[in-house]
Design an enzyme around this catalytic site. Structure first.
Site, PDB file in Angstrom:
ATOM      1  N   CYS A  44       0.772  -1.271  -0.075  1.00 19.09           N
ATOM      2  CA  CYS A  44       0.074   0.005   0.063  1.00 19.09           C
ATOM      3  C   CYS A  44       0.880   1.460  -0.020  1.00 19.09           C
ATOM      4  O   CYS A  44       0.401   2.364  -0.286  1.00 19.09           O
ATOM      5  CB  CYS A  44      -0.948   0.046   1.401  1.00 19.09           C
ATOM      6  N   HIS A 100      -3.643   7.042   2.983  1.00 19.41           N
ATOM      7  CA  HIS A 100      -3.928   5.730   2.261  1.00 19.41           C
ATOM      8  C   HIS A 100      -5.364   5.199   2.680  1.00 19.41           C
ATOM      9  O   HIS A 100      -5.898   5.442   3.865  1.00 19.41           O
ATOM     10  CB  HIS A 100      -3.188   4.745   2.738  1.00 19.41           C
ATOM     11  N   ASN A 132     -10.202  -0.551  -0.137  1.00 16.80           N
ATOM     12  CA  ASN A 132      -8.675  -0.381  -0.175  1.00 16.80           C
ATOM     13  C   ASN A 132      -8.141  -0.832  -1.402  1.00 16.80           C
ATOM     14  O   ASN A 132      -8.353  -1.988  -1.777  1.00 16.80           O
ATOM     15  CB  ASN A 132      -8.289  -1.366   1.089  1.00 16.80           C
TER      16      ASN A 132
HETATM   17  O1  UT7 Z   1      -3.765  -1.400   3.308  1.00 17.12           O
HETATM   18  C1  UT7 Z   1      -2.801  -1.714   4.538  1.00 17.12           C
HETATM   19  C2  UT7 Z   1      -3.285  -1.614   5.711  1.00 17.12           C
HETATM   20  N1  UT7 Z   1      -4.424  -2.075   6.027  1.00 17.12           N
HETATM   21  C3  UT7 Z   1      -5.378  -1.752   6.885  1.00 17.12           C
HETATM   22  O2  UT7 Z   1      -5.154  -0.763   7.487  1.00 17.12           O
HETATM   23  C4  UT7 Z   1      -6.466  -2.663   7.507  1.00 17.12           C
HETATM   24  C5  UT7 Z   1      -6.211  -2.523   9.052  1.00 17.12           C
HETATM   25  N2  UT7 Z   1      -7.378  -3.109   9.827  1.00 17.12           N
HETATM   26  C6  UT7 Z   1      -8.671  -3.022   9.714  1.00 17.12           C
HETATM   27  O3  UT7 Z   1      -9.109  -2.122   8.994  1.00 17.12           O
HETATM   28  C7  UT7 Z   1      -9.705  -3.603  10.664  1.00 17.12           C
HETATM   29  O4  UT7 Z   1      -8.886  -4.201  11.673  1.00 17.12           O
HETATM   30  C8  UT7 Z   1     -10.593  -4.522  10.079  1.00 17.12           C
HETATM   31  C9  UT7 Z   1     -11.588  -3.717   9.238  1.00 17.12           C
HETATM   32  C10 UT7 Z   1      -9.773  -5.319   9.371  1.00 17.12           C
HETATM   33  C11 UT7 Z   1     -11.272  -5.150  10.978  1.00 17.12           C
HETATM   34  O5  UT7 Z   1     -12.062  -4.437  12.092  1.00 17.12           O
HETATM   35  P1  UT7 Z   1     -11.774  -4.706  13.538  1.00 17.12           P
HETATM   36  O6  UT7 Z   1     -12.669  -3.848  14.253  1.00 17.12           O
HETATM   37  O7  UT7 Z   1     -10.174  -4.683  13.866  1.00 17.12           O
HETATM   38  O8  UT7 Z   1     -12.596  -6.187  13.779  1.00 17.12           O
HETATM   39  P2  UT7 Z   1     -11.709  -7.472  14.433  1.00 17.12           P
HETATM   40  O9  UT7 Z   1     -10.727  -8.013  13.224  1.00 17.12           O
HETATM   41  O10 UT7 Z   1     -11.239  -7.264  15.631  1.00 17.12           O
HETATM   42  O11 UT7 Z   1     -12.957  -8.562  14.398  1.00 17.12           O
HETATM   43  C12 UT7 Z   1     -14.129  -8.202  15.350  1.00 17.12           C
HETATM   44  C13 UT7 Z   1     -15.002  -9.275  15.173  1.00 17.12           C
HETATM   45  C14 UT7 Z   1     -14.623 -10.679  15.182  1.00 17.12           C
HETATM   46  O12 UT7 Z   1     -15.555 -11.567  15.786  1.00 17.12           O
HETATM   47  P3  UT7 Z   1     -15.336 -12.040  17.311  1.00 17.12           P
HETATM   48  O13 UT7 Z   1     -13.998 -12.841  17.160  1.00 17.12           O
HETATM   49  O14 UT7 Z   1     -15.472 -10.605  18.076  1.00 17.12           O
HETATM   50  O15 UT7 Z   1     -16.432 -12.857  17.480  1.00 17.12           O
HETATM   51  C15 UT7 Z   1     -14.529 -10.862  13.702  1.00 17.12           C
HETATM   52  O16 UT7 Z   1     -14.764 -12.412  13.703  1.00 17.12           O
HETATM   53  O17 UT7 Z   1     -15.822  -8.970  13.901  1.00 17.12           O
HETATM   54  C16 UT7 Z   1     -15.862 -10.215  13.153  1.00 17.12           C
HETATM   55  N3  UT7 Z   1     -15.569 -10.082  11.660  1.00 17.12           N
HETATM   56  C17 UT7 Z   1     -16.728  -9.869  11.061  1.00 17.12           C
HETATM   57  N4  UT7 Z   1     -17.972  -9.901  11.229  1.00 17.12           N
HETATM   58  C18 UT7 Z   1     -18.961  -9.576  10.274  1.00 17.12           C
HETATM   59  C19 UT7 Z   1     -14.564  -9.708  11.000  1.00 17.12           C
HETATM   60  N5  UT7 Z   1     -15.029  -9.658   9.763  1.00 17.12           N
HETATM   61  C20 UT7 Z   1     -16.133  -9.550   9.568  1.00 17.12           C
HETATM   62  C21 UT7 Z   1     -17.132  -9.179   8.643  1.00 17.12           C
HETATM   63  N6  UT7 Z   1     -18.612  -9.358   8.723  1.00 17.12           N
HETATM   64  N7  UT7 Z   1     -16.708  -8.976   7.344  1.00 17.12           N
END
Ligand code: UT7
Length: 329
Positions: free
Chosen positions: A116, A256, A286
């Site tokens: 990225c 970004h 993204n």
């Molecule tokens: O381009 C390079 C840089 N990349 C980035 O900057 C990405 C950085 N990260 C992010 O943007 C975020 O961390 C995400 C959008 C990827 C995820 O958001 P989050 O608030 O960090 O969620 P999480 O990964 O902590 O997941 C929270 C919950 C989990 O469930 P449990 O374990 O709490 O029951 C996941 O399984 O949300 C669940 N989950 C989803 N639920 C519905 C993860 N993806 C999904 C989904 N739909 N698509």
């Protein structure tokens, strides 16, 4: 004697595929909801290619627009630098395919890999090549078809990415406009938080490797998020310091576009106003290396920035890599 003190952006262009994948469409593919995606990432929809579309085609479209916008012809381009991790093939460089497609017969062409952060890596390189007098006109492209690398069964990642390309043409500056500073950083100790394990020499494509989906992207989202906010705020501050400017001097910060919550957290750390903040992640998702040049071109053409504007550019990606820059239009 070489009396070029800085390079400037002479023109820009962008191209995204027509097809749109909405959050509602994704609800039919994986266990997710529009509400979750919007709340956690700010993404509403993303543009995606038809499977098998070459990245070079998207990149060539963006490049043609940028070259025309610069008032140049393809033959005027001396070097093409493409930032991507989703090129047409492992080799040759996809920049060579762009060269052929646009007929830039006089250009050297190569790719840069910094995920990225790639576009700003390529921009710094092109800026240096112009300032040393090595080349006069550089085409710098950020393009990505991340949907070709996504695991469509992994809801943690597949909802986040989109496809597209953006390009700028750089040339010597004879006025106040130009690239005022750039700053790049990397930390390979975090390489296992965002990566694609397959397709390289460690895990060449075998039936077993592909069935284990090693050819798809892996990400520890929460960890990446945390590092992205800190590294981007430091990168922006360092780029400003190198340009002898402050946050308040910037008309717009194009960061970004990975997640609206990251953009907001960065805005808080840098004390950015709403007017200084650019957001289009809701419409593109993204797009990795394409994110900054797409947003830059959009902001220019929408009149958010114009001649004389001071623009901050900042990014973060796999590696980890990060980068900042300040430009005057
Ligand atoms: O381009 C390079 C840089 N990349 C980035 O900057 C990405 C950085 N990260 C992010 O943007 C975020 O961390 C995400 C959008 C990827 C995820 O958001 P989050 O608030 O960090 O969620 P999480 O990964 O902590 O997941 C929270 C919950 C989990 O469930 P449990 O374990 O709490 O029951 C996941 O399984 O949300 C669940 N989950 C989803 N639920 C519905 C993860 N993806 C999904 C989904 N739909 N698509």
């Amino acid at each position: 004697m070489n009396d070029i003190t800085r390079s400037k952006i002479l023109g820009s262009g962008r191209y995204v595929p027509e097809r749109i994948l909405t959050n509602a469409d994704l609800e039919k593919i994986v266990d997710t909801t529009d509400e979750w995606i919007l709340e956690r990432s700010g993404i509403r929809e993303r543009h995606i290619v038809e499977p098998g579309t070459p990245l070079s085609h998207l990149a060539a479209e963006a490049s043609r627009i940028a070259i025309q916008d610069a008032g140049l012809k393809s033959e005027d381009i001396d070097v093409i630098i493409l930032a991507t991790v989703t090129g047409d093939m492992k080799f040759p460089a996809t920049a060579c395919f762009i060269q052929r497609l646009i007929g830039a017969d006089n250009a050297a062409a190569f790719d840069v890999s910094a995920a990225c952060s790639g576009f700003l890596y390529a921009l710094q390189l092109a800026d240096s090549l112009i300032r040393t007098g090595t080349y006069r006109h550089a085409l710098v492209v950020g393009g990505e078809i991340l949907t070709s690398m996504v695991n469509w069964e992994d809801r943690n990642t597949c909802v986040l990415f989109g496809d597209g390309a953006g390009a700028v043409v750089l040339g010597p500056s004879t006025d106040e406009a130009g690239i005022l500073s750039t700053f790049l950083g990397s930390d390979g100790t975090y390489s296992d938080l965002l990566y694609n394990p397959g397709c390289g020499c460690i895990n060449p494509p075998t039936v077993e490797n592909v069935s284990e989906k090693l050819h798809t992207l892996r990400m520890e989202g929460r960890e990446v998020f945390r590092h992205a906010v800190v590294a981007m705020s430091r990168a922006m501050k360092e780029a400003l310091k190198r340009a002898d400017l402050a946050v308040k001097d910037l008309d717009l910060v194009i960061s970004h576009q990975a997640n609206l919550r990251i953009i907001e957290a960065l805005g808080k750390r840098l004390s950015l106003t709403e007017a200084q903040t650019y957001v289009n992640v809701d419409r593109y998702g993204n797009t990795s290396a394409a994110s900054i040049p797409i947003a830059f071109d959009e902001a220019r053409r929408d009149g958010r920035i114009g001649p004389g504007s001071l623009v901050g550019l900042v990014t973060f990606g796999a590696g980890f890599t990060w980068a900042g820059g300040v430009i005057r239009l």
